[in-house]
Design an enzyme around this catalytic site. Structure first.
Site, mmCIF file in Angstrom:
data_model
loop_
_atom_site.group_PDB
_atom_site.id
_atom_site.type_symbol
_atom_site.label_atom_id
_atom_site.label_comp_id
_atom_site.label_asym_id
_atom_site.label_seq_id
_atom_site.Cartn_x
_atom_site.Cartn_y
_atom_site.Cartn_z
ATOM 1 N N LYS A 192 11.687 -14.956 26.100
ATOM 2 C CA LYS A 192 11.758 -14.600 27.524
ATOM 3 C C LYS A 192 12.120 -15.829 28.364
ATOM 4 O O LYS A 192 13.000 -15.770 29.225
ATOM 5 C CB LYS A 192 10.409 -14.040 27.992
ATOM 6 C CG LYS A 192 10.313 -13.881 29.501
ATOM 7 C CD LYS A 192 8.925 -13.476 29.966
ATOM 8 C CE LYS A 192 7.991 -14.594 30.235
ATOM 9 N NZ LYS A 192 8.041 -15.218 31.551
ATOM 10 N N ASN A 193 11.443 -16.945 28.102
ATOM 11 C CA ASN A 193 11.645 -18.109 28.957
ATOM 12 C C ASN A 193 12.974 -18.818 28.709
ATOM 13 O O ASN A 193 13.343 -19.735 29.449
ATOM 14 C CB ASN A 193 10.481 -19.102 28.812
ATOM 15 C CG ASN A 193 9.237 -18.589 29.509
ATOM 16 O OD1 ASN A 193 9.279 -17.582 30.228
ATOM 17 N ND2 ASN A 193 8.119 -19.274 29.304
ATOM 18 N N ARG B 208 9.164 -14.862 38.851
ATOM 19 C CA ARG B 208 9.189 -16.309 39.120
ATOM 20 C C ARG B 208 10.601 -16.878 38.895
ATOM 21 O O ARG B 208 11.059 -17.754 39.621
ATOM 22 C CB ARG B 208 8.188 -16.988 38.172
ATOM 23 C CG ARG B 208 8.230 -18.482 38.138
ATOM 24 C CD ARG B 208 7.564 -19.091 39.335
ATOM 25 N NE ARG B 208 7.793 -20.536 39.400
ATOM 26 C CZ ARG B 208 7.500 -21.266 40.446
ATOM 27 N NH1 ARG B 208 6.979 -20.719 41.515
ATOM 28 N NH2 ARG B 208 7.740 -22.545 40.457
ATOM 29 N N CYS C 284 3.599 -14.575 38.112
ATOM 30 C CA CYS C 284 2.156 -14.513 37.861
ATOM 31 C C CYS C 284 1.400 -15.451 38.781
ATOM 32 O O CYS C 284 1.852 -16.559 39.079
ATOM 33 C CB CYS C 284 1.868 -14.892 36.408
ATOM 34 S SG CYS C 284 2.145 -13.532 35.269
ATOM 35 N N ARG D 35 2.142 -23.227 42.247
ATOM 36 C CA ARG D 35 3.532 -23.201 41.757
ATOM 37 C C ARG D 35 4.552 -23.591 42.841
ATOM 38 O O ARG D 35 5.435 -22.804 43.216
ATOM 39 C CB ARG D 35 3.872 -21.833 41.149
ATOM 40 C CG ARG D 35 2.867 -21.399 40.102
ATOM 41 C CD ARG D 35 3.292 -20.178 39.347
ATOM 42 N NE ARG D 35 4.133 -20.531 38.201
ATOM 43 C CZ ARG D 35 4.587 -19.630 37.329
ATOM 44 N NH1 ARG D 35 4.303 -18.368 37.482
ATOM 45 N NH2 ARG D 35 5.339 -20.007 36.320
ATOM 46 N N PRO D 36 4.434 -24.818 43.358
ATOM 47 C CA PRO D 36 5.399 -25.256 44.372
ATOM 48 C C PRO D 36 6.802 -25.445 43.776
ATOM 49 O O PRO D 36 6.965 -25.460 42.556
ATOM 50 C CB PRO D 36 4.837 -26.608 44.834
ATOM 51 C CG PRO D 36 3.982 -27.080 43.721
ATOM 52 C CD PRO D 36 3.474 -25.868 42.992
ATOM 53 N N ILE D 37 7.804 -25.605 44.652
ATOM 54 C CA ILE D 37 9.177 -25.828 44.160
ATOM 55 C C ILE D 37 9.764 -27.124 44.744
ATOM 56 O O ILE D 37 10.972 -27.296 44.818
ATOM 57 C CB ILE D 37 10.104 -24.620 44.464
ATOM 58 C CG1 ILE D 37 10.040 -24.237 45.950
ATOM 59 C CG2 ILE D 37 9.766 -23.428 43.598
ATOM 60 C CD1 ILE D 37 11.130 -23.252 46.357
ATOM 61 N N ASP D 38 8.874 -28.023 45.161
ATOM 62 C CA ASP D 38 9.331 -29.268 45.785
ATOM 63 C C ASP D 38 10.209 -30.106 44.858
ATOM 64 O O ASP D 38 11.166 -30.748 45.300
ATOM 65 C CB ASP D 38 8.121 -30.090 46.277
ATOM 66 C CG ASP D 38 7.120 -30.348 45.159
ATOM 67 O OD1 ASP D 38 6.805 -29.408 44.394
ATOM 68 O OD2 ASP D 38 6.664 -31.495 45.023
ATOM 69 N N ASP E 170 0.990 -21.609 28.110
ATOM 70 C CA ASP E 170 1.108 -20.161 27.923
ATOM 71 C C ASP E 170 0.254 -19.640 26.759
ATOM 72 O O ASP E 170 0.059 -18.430 26.641
ATOM 73 C CB ASP E 170 2.575 -19.770 27.677
ATOM 74 C CG ASP E 170 3.393 -19.834 28.964
ATOM 75 O OD1 ASP E 170 2.813 -20.081 30.026
ATOM 76 O OD2 ASP E 170 4.616 -19.637 28.897
ATOM 77 N N ARG F 45 5.665 -7.967 31.283
ATOM 78 C CA ARG F 45 6.615 -8.963 31.776
ATOM 79 C C ARG F 45 7.118 -9.868 30.651
ATOM 80 O O ARG F 45 8.232 -10.408 30.749
ATOM 81 C CB ARG F 45 5.957 -9.822 32.867
ATOM 82 C CG ARG F 45 5.619 -9.016 34.107
ATOM 83 C CD ARG F 45 5.160 -9.915 35.214
ATOM 84 N NE ARG F 45 6.078 -11.031 35.295
ATOM 85 C CZ ARG F 45 5.786 -12.198 35.811
ATOM 86 N NH1 ARG F 45 4.602 -12.403 36.323
ATOM 87 N NH2 ARG F 45 6.677 -13.157 35.851
HETATM 88 C C1 UD1 Z 1 7.809 -22.412 32.998
HETATM 89 C C2 UD1 Z 1 7.585 -21.130 32.237
HETATM 90 C C3 UD1 Z 1 6.108 -20.802 32.170
HETATM 91 C C4 UD1 Z 1 5.340 -21.972 31.608
HETATM 92 C C5 UD1 Z 1 5.679 -23.250 32.354
HETATM 93 C C6 UD1 Z 1 5.063 -24.508 31.739
HETATM 94 C C7 UD1 Z 1 9.597 -19.813 32.659
HETATM 95 C C8 UD1 Z 1 10.178 -18.589 33.286
HETATM 96 N N1 UD1 Z 1 8.295 -20.052 32.890
HETATM 97 O O1 UD1 Z 1 7.322 -22.193 34.321
HETATM 98 O O2 UD1 Z 1 5.940 -19.670 31.325
HETATM 99 O O3 UD1 Z 1 3.956 -21.695 31.781
HETATM 100 O O4 UD1 Z 1 7.108 -23.448 32.367
HETATM 101 O O5 UD1 Z 1 5.470 -24.661 30.429
HETATM 102 O O6 UD1 Z 1 10.259 -20.550 31.934
HETATM 103 N N2 UD1 Z 1 5.507 -28.146 39.740
HETATM 104 C C9 UD1 Z 1 5.490 -28.752 40.984
HETATM 105 N N3 UD1 Z 1 6.620 -28.698 41.757
HETATM 106 C C10 UD1 Z 1 7.753 -28.088 41.319
HETATM 107 C C11 UD1 Z 1 7.762 -27.463 40.056
HETATM 108 C C12 UD1 Z 1 6.619 -27.512 39.277
HETATM 109 O O7 UD1 Z 1 4.484 -29.319 41.383
HETATM 110 O O8 UD1 Z 1 8.749 -28.086 42.071
HETATM 111 C C13 UD1 Z 1 4.299 -28.180 38.901
HETATM 112 C C14 UD1 Z 1 3.688 -26.788 38.711
HETATM 113 O O9 UD1 Z 1 2.828 -26.433 39.768
HETATM 114 C C15 UD1 Z 1 2.947 -26.956 37.395
HETATM 115 C C16 UD1 Z 1 3.851 -27.921 36.614
HETATM 116 O O10 UD1 Z 1 4.666 -28.578 37.590
HETATM 117 O O11 UD1 Z 1 1.706 -27.614 37.626
HETATM 118 C C17 UD1 Z 1 4.711 -27.236 35.575
HETATM 119 O O12 UD1 Z 1 5.559 -26.292 36.202
HETATM 120 P P1 UD1 Z 1 6.997 -25.937 35.603
HETATM 121 O O13 UD1 Z 1 7.242 -26.764 34.368
HETATM 122 O O14 UD1 Z 1 7.991 -26.014 36.707
HETATM 123 O O15 UD1 Z 1 6.788 -24.432 35.153
HETATM 124 P P2 UD1 Z 1 7.694 -23.207 35.503
HETATM 125 O O16 UD1 Z 1 9.130 -23.574 35.383
HETATM 126 O O17 UD1 Z 1 7.197 -22.567 36.760
#
Ligand code: UD1
Length: 431
Positions: free
Chosen positions: A22-23, A97, A121, A126-129, A310, A402
């Site tokens: 999936k990922n 997501r 979920c 889960r910020p996107i900064d 996960d 999902r």
């Molecule tokens: C992806 C996976 C999810 C998995 C996660 C960690 C997909 C669709 N999802 O999620 O299943 O649990 O990787 O292996 O592939 N963070 C920030 N700012 C950002 C982005 C991330 O602070 O802009 C933090 C997040 O809050 C979290 C950490 O970084 O604490 C890891 O997040 P990230 O690796 O981005 O996970 P996802 O891509 O959301």
């Protein structure tokens, strides 16, 4: 949403085949937005997140269709040659997501994007900064306003991008955006997950020039155009891991086909501590439970190749029935223990404080009516239900759908007693 009804206590035996990851699929579907040609993705399960991403592609003006294959896995055809729109509205982004991955690809293709904040979920903030900082480092203007990201890539330019944390999603977004950036982009401190390598391989099959994924620096040489291709993604290491944990808990012998042991090294080292029997081959893993399960000790989640967040929730179900004390530390997502309260309803002995769970294994846990709090937390409840004494009802299983396609069918073929109760039928029973 539908529910599962499980009669616990059955041993699992037989073969099960792991689906495409999936990922890996979700960012690859977003990556199709960059491609001026038809893509055939082989063996795609109809995870609800995959369907949600297809809806986004269609909204943008692309075409998607599933054909051939088995009833579980079909080939997915995507055609984004005539993408006309560059916005992803909230009603399409809010349920998945990975909608945020379209920011990099829409921007790369159309040079303008308006993308809603993503859903997904509820496992933390889960910020996107980090995504946005990376996009800005490639010369784009980004405005974050009223729940939408507005971005302009008219001055897109290759650059060195330093990630403050190796975020999976940010790495994928920046890789996709950089595909059309003139010059060479290098991503420092990228995520190293196998799904990142798979995205690189997919984009390169379409004519991109990316190298280094899985290592410390990813290099992307800008190209002018991408062409169509046929591609098969890697197998789902989290689904494989879930079945491996099921095997350790109640497997007489489970043969897990299409599983890559290399992608689950940390899990394997923990499972071996429970004294279960585990044998790895090139493309399959065989698991048999031990006569007496003992604790795996400690699991601390980390970025790849560390223990995957996960699989943290499924491990707590294993710990609940393994002799001794187990410790689980979740380092990535602050709200990823919501399944713990549900496991406690099933008689599990768990203490949780400040991101640390201490689990005392019990000989017996019992069935209860519980609610899936999120995708992997829901999977943890399924595993607990399989070994619990009596009946377990798990509500809200749309969240499990999902990322596990018809897991009840796979478990039933292994000998489990698990049924899906459709929401409407449940309502009828209430009347
Ligand atoms: C992806 C996976 C999810 C998995 C996660 C960690 C997909 C669709 N999802 O999620 O299943 O649990 O990787 O292996 O592939 N963070 C920030 N700012 C950002 C982005 C991330 O602070 O802009 C933090 C997040 O809050 C979290 C950490 O970084 O604490 C890891 O997040 P990230 O690796 O981005 O996970 P996802 O891509 O959301």
């Amino acid at each position: 949403m539908d529910s599962y009804f499980i009669v616990g206590g059955k041993e699992l035996e037989g073969e099960v085949e792991v689906d495409s990851a999936k990922n890996a699929l979700l960012p690859i579907i977003a990556g199709c937005i960059l491609v001026d040609g038809e893509i055939k993705l082989e063996n795609v399960p109809k995870y609800s997140d995959v369907l949600a991403m297809c809806k986004i592609i269609e909204h943008l003006g692309g075409k998607t269709k599933f054909i051939n294959g088995s009833y579980i896995n079909q080939d997915l055809y995507l055609d984004c040659r005539n993408i006309v729109y560059s916005d992803v509205p909230n009603e399409l982004a809010c349920c998945v997501r990975s909608s945020i991955f379209t920011l990099g690809s829409i921007l790369g293709r159309k040079k303008l994007a308006k993308v809603s904040y993503p859903g997904g979920c509820d496992i933390g903030l889960r910020p996107i900064d980090i995504h946005l900082a990376g996009i800005r480092q490639l010369g784009c203007k980004v405005v974050d306003k009223n729940g939408y990201i507005y971005a302009d890539a008219s001055k897109l330019k290759a650059n060195d991008v330093m990630l403050s944390f190796p975020s999976v999603g940010a790495t994928e977004n920046i890789m996709m955006l950089a595909v059309f950036a003139e010059g060479e982009t290098r991503i420092f401190n990228p995520a190293k997950e196998p799904e990142i390598v798979d995205l690189q391989n997919f984009l390169n099959s379409c004519g991109a020039m990316i190298s280094g994924a899985g290592g410390n620096i990813i290099a992307i040489k800008g190209v002018k155009k991408l062409h169509g291709c046929e591609y098969k993604t890697i197998s789902d290491r989290i689904e494989a891991g879930t079945f491996m944990i099921a095997g350790a808990m109640c497997g007489k012998q489970i043969v897990i086909k299409n599983a890559d042991a290399q992608h689950n090294q940390e899990l394997i080292s923990k499972l071996l501590k429970t004294t279960c029997k585990l044998t790895c081959y090139d493309d399959k893993i065989i698991v048999e439970k031990a006569d007496k399960l003992v604790s795996f000790g400690e699991v601390e989640t980390a970025v790849y190749p560390g223990f995957p967040t996960d699989l943290q929730a499924p491990m707590s179900s294993l710990a609940a029935v393994s002799e001794g004390y187990s410790l689980i530390i979740e380092n990535l997502f602050e709200s990823r223990y919501k399944h713990i309260g549900e496991l406690m309803k099933m008689g599990c002995d768990i203490r949780c404080k400040n991101g640390v769970c201490i689990i005392k294994g019990k000989d017996k846990i019992y069935g209860a009516e519980v609610v899936a709090p999120d995708l992997r937390g829901g999977a943890a409840l399924v595993l607990a239900g399989l070994v619990a004494e009596g009946y377990t009802t798990i509500n809200n299983i749309g969240l499990i759908d999902r990322g596990y396609y018809k897991i009840e069918d796979k478990l039933t073929r292994l000998g489990a007693d698990i049924k899906r109760i459709e929401c409407e039928k449940r309502m009828d029973n209430c009347n």
